[in-house]
Design an enzyme around this catalytic site. Sequence first.
Site, PDB file in Angstrom:
ATOM      1  N   GLU A   1       6.956  35.010 -48.939  1.00  0.00           N
ATOM      2  CA  GLU A   1       7.964  34.341 -48.117  1.00  0.00           C
ATOM      3  C   GLU A   1       8.470  33.113 -48.861  1.00  0.00           C
ATOM      4  O   GLU A   1       7.678  32.252 -49.237  1.00  0.00           O
ATOM      5  CB  GLU A   1       7.340  33.927 -46.777  1.00  0.00           C
ATOM      6  CG  GLU A   1       8.151  32.959 -45.956  1.00  0.00           C
ATOM      7  CD  GLU A   1       7.323  32.297 -44.855  1.00  0.00           C
ATOM      8  OE1 GLU A   1       7.738  31.221 -44.391  1.00  0.00           O
ATOM      9  OE2 GLU A   1       6.274  32.838 -44.470  1.00  0.00           O
TER      10      GLU A   1
ATOM     11  N   LYS B   1       3.952  34.820 -35.637  1.00  0.00           N
ATOM     12  CA  LYS B   1       3.293  33.846 -36.508  1.00  0.00           C
ATOM     13  C   LYS B   1       2.549  32.852 -35.618  1.00  0.00           C
ATOM     14  O   LYS B   1       3.174  32.057 -34.914  1.00  0.00           O
ATOM     15  CB  LYS B   1       4.343  33.140 -37.357  1.00  0.00           C
ATOM     16  CG  LYS B   1       3.861  31.897 -38.084  1.00  0.00           C
ATOM     17  CD  LYS B   1       5.040  31.254 -38.800  1.00  0.00           C
ATOM     18  CE  LYS B   1       4.733  29.854 -39.268  1.00  0.00           C
ATOM     19  NZ  LYS B   1       5.875  29.230 -39.957  1.00  0.00           N
TER      20      LYS B   1
END
Length: 212
Positions: free
Chosen positions: A40, A129
């Site tokens: 990411e 998340k």
Amino acid sequence: MTPLNTADLRGAIAILRLTGHRHIAEAGVALYEAGLTSMEVTFDHPDAPAALRELRAALPPDALLGAGTIRTREQVELAASCGARYCVSPHTDTALIRAVLSAGLEPLPGATTATEIAAAQDAGARVIKLFPAGALGLPYLEALLGPFREVAFVPTGGIRHDTAGEWIAAGAVAVGLGSDLVPAAPVPDDLPGIARRAATVAAQVAAAGKAP
């Protein structure tokens, strides 16, 4: 675009929250070759979009790349154009989740409470998340998995690379690993350490996956 399979996350996401992107391709290759294929690139730096494009060009097609710290629709569109498959946010914003889905990407909204998790689910998020997981601890994840057994949690924030296996064994589908794995401005001398830490994570994930 093909929907993301949570198994594609391979147990860990390397979070590249960088202040210096000059060697991002080399860092990405080191991570990939050590067994961490999900990465990411956080969009809280002006060089991040170009860095994500560079990383996409440097890695094999099966590398699963995403954009992080996504907070606006414009960032979602930019992430898609740079080759991202998913967008990670630090918060739960139902309109933003829907925008990510409309762009053909997978939303990974940040959530802490049961209310936020439920709101994210209702907006279409399949992967959550859990943030900031390091401060909340393993018992918090385990408690959430009672009412939210079907949620694919990715604990992130303050997690050391050498504890990844504990989170997977506790029920996480993957963990998000940041500066403990890759420094903010990696240079060539950092690459052996990045590879060594990534290999530790990959081994722990594999061992946790084999646990009964």
